[in-house]
Write a protein that holds these residues in place. Sequence first.
Motif, PDB file in Angstrom:
ATOM      1  N   GLU A  77      51.770 -74.705 -51.906  1.00 52.10           N
ATOM      2  CA  GLU A  77      52.352 -73.564 -52.053  1.00 52.10           C
ATOM      3  C   GLU A  77      53.864 -72.954 -51.585  1.00 52.10           C
ATOM      4  OE1 GLU A  77      49.913 -70.396 -51.984  1.00 52.10           O
ATOM      5  OE2 GLU A  77      48.590 -70.518 -50.104  1.00 52.10           O
ATOM      6  N   THR A  78      54.323 -74.590 -51.299  1.00 56.28           N
ATOM      7  CA  THR A  78      55.729 -74.570 -51.388  1.00 56.28           C
ATOM      8  C   THR A  78      56.970 -73.938 -52.146  1.00 56.28           C
ATOM      9  OG1 THR A  78      55.746 -77.024 -51.179  1.00 56.28           O
ATOM     10  CG2 THR A  78      55.509 -76.263 -49.297  1.00 56.28           C
ATOM     11  N   GLU A 123      64.117 -75.839 -52.044  1.00 51.40           N
ATOM     12  CA  GLU A 123      62.956 -76.750 -52.550  1.00 51.40           C
ATOM     13  C   GLU A 123      62.626 -77.531 -53.380  1.00 51.40           C
ATOM     14  OE1 GLU A 123      60.045 -76.075 -54.150  1.00 51.40           O
ATOM     15  OE2 GLU A 123      61.695 -74.531 -54.662  1.00 51.40           O
ATOM     16  N   LEU A 143      55.004 -69.379 -44.280  1.00 53.10           N
ATOM     17  CA  LEU A 143      54.048 -70.841 -44.240  1.00 53.10           C
ATOM     18  C   LEU A 143      53.158 -70.810 -42.942  1.00 53.10           C
ATOM     19  CD1 LEU A 143      55.766 -73.124 -46.084  1.00 53.10           C
ATOM     20  CD2 LEU A 143      53.777 -71.451 -46.818  1.00 53.10           C
ATOM     21  N   LEU A 168      58.539 -70.704 -52.098  1.00 50.85           N
ATOM     22  CA  LEU A 168      60.054 -70.862 -51.263  1.00 50.85           C
ATOM     23  C   LEU A 168      60.624 -70.365 -52.078  1.00 50.85           C
ATOM     24  CD1 LEU A 168      59.284 -73.235 -48.654  1.00 50.85           C
ATOM     25  CD2 LEU A 168      58.112 -70.728 -48.413  1.00 50.85           C
ATOM     26  N   THR A 183      60.854 -79.983 -49.308  1.00 53.68           N
ATOM     27  CA  THR A 183      59.828 -79.316 -49.227  1.00 53.68           C
ATOM     28  C   THR A 183      58.664 -80.187 -48.460  1.00 53.68           C
ATOM     29  OG1 THR A 183      59.725 -79.602 -51.570  1.00 53.68           O
ATOM     30  CG2 THR A 183      57.229 -79.250 -51.322  1.00 53.68           C
ATOM     31  N   GLY A 238      60.874 -68.976 -44.047  1.00 51.38           N
ATOM     32  CA  GLY A 238      60.112 -69.967 -45.397  1.00 51.38           C
ATOM     33  C   GLY A 238      58.750 -71.013 -44.350  1.00 51.38           C
ATOM     34  N   VAL A 239      59.422 -71.219 -43.527  1.00 48.66           N
ATOM     35  CA  VAL A 239      58.555 -71.890 -42.436  1.00 48.66           C
ATOM     36  C   VAL A 239      57.283 -71.039 -41.550  1.00 48.66           C
ATOM     37  CG1 VAL A 239      59.013 -73.078 -40.191  1.00 48.66           C
ATOM     38  CG2 VAL A 239      59.579 -74.539 -42.465  1.00 48.66           C
ATOM     39  N   ALA A 252      58.775 -78.287 -44.862  1.00 48.37           N
ATOM     40  CA  ALA A 252      59.393 -76.481 -44.784  1.00 48.37           C
ATOM     41  C   ALA A 252      57.447 -76.897 -44.582  1.00 48.37           C
ATOM     42  CB  ALA A 252      59.111 -76.176 -46.032  1.00 48.37           C
ATOM     43  N   THR A 253      56.712 -78.008 -45.315  1.00 51.44           N
ATOM     44  CA  THR A 253      54.856 -78.070 -44.971  1.00 51.44           C
ATOM     45  C   THR A 253      54.700 -78.873 -43.722  1.00 51.44           C
ATOM     46  OG1 THR A 253      55.128 -78.566 -47.309  1.00 51.44           O
ATOM     47  CG2 THR A 253      53.335 -79.724 -45.868  1.00 51.44           C
ATOM     48  N   GLY A 307      55.960 -76.044 -41.122  1.00 53.62           N
ATOM     49  CA  GLY A 307      55.004 -75.094 -41.750  1.00 53.62           C
ATOM     50  C   GLY A 307      52.789 -75.318 -40.786  1.00 53.62           C
ATOM     51  N   PHE A 354      51.370 -77.209 -49.030  1.00 55.68           N
ATOM     52  CA  PHE A 354      52.107 -78.467 -49.916  1.00 55.68           C
ATOM     53  C   PHE A 354      52.998 -77.364 -51.028  1.00 55.68           C
ATOM     54  CE2 PHE A 354      52.614 -82.281 -52.340  1.00 55.68           C
ATOM     55  CZ  PHE A 354      54.369 -82.283 -52.062  1.00 55.68           C
TER      56      PHE A 354
END
Length: 219
Positions: free
Chosen positions: A159-160, A170, A95, A163, A22, A91-92, A25-26, A29, A157
């Motif tokens: 909204e992850t 995540e 975002l 994914l 998570t 996903g990245v 990805a944040t 992103g 963050f």
Amino acid sequence: MQWDWNFVWEIMPTLIQGVKITILATVLGSILAAIVGLGIALARRSENRMVARSVGWFAEFIRGTPLLVQLYFIFYVLPDIGILLPPLVAGVIGLGLHYGTYTAEVYRAGIDNVPRGQWEAAKACNLSGRHTWTHIILPQAIPPMIPALANYFIAMFKETPLLSAITVLELMNQAKSVANTYYRYIEPMTLVGAFFLVISLCSVVLLRWLEHRYGRIER
């Protein structure tokens, strides 16, 4: 159903792995969103009307469609035309593109807030366009943007969990997997909420420090 601490410690390593994905990805992103947003903001200021309008329409299209639909399109539709991306990469990108269109407006407002005299002074000093942007405009425009950019970072963050719809492992996806395996939901879902709350609060403290440290410039 009673709270079971033994179950909590049993599933904690799995949830920690989800937390790492998570956060990764944040962060990735957010970096992509910052780059995309700056690119869109600069393109919309282009003297070429076709470029400015095309980029503007693209940004409006992205802002006008749900992030979940965009994630599905990137992960499930693009393979039909030969573009196959790993879940985390998809996903990245989703975002980054989605929030990049919002950060573009933050950049636009920050750039427009730079006094006109600064542009004229750079021109009078015969600075090139690149040096004007990198040494004069952006250093003054970006610091006041930090609070707004920080808000989008925190929003991304939170909204992850979306994914999980494209199989990214995540935090939310890991918690659902554990809950469905053991048919116990109170512990994993409570821990998910606690993780998001704690990390969000820590992010707020850090970003407020950055705002205080770098968010003020002398005029």
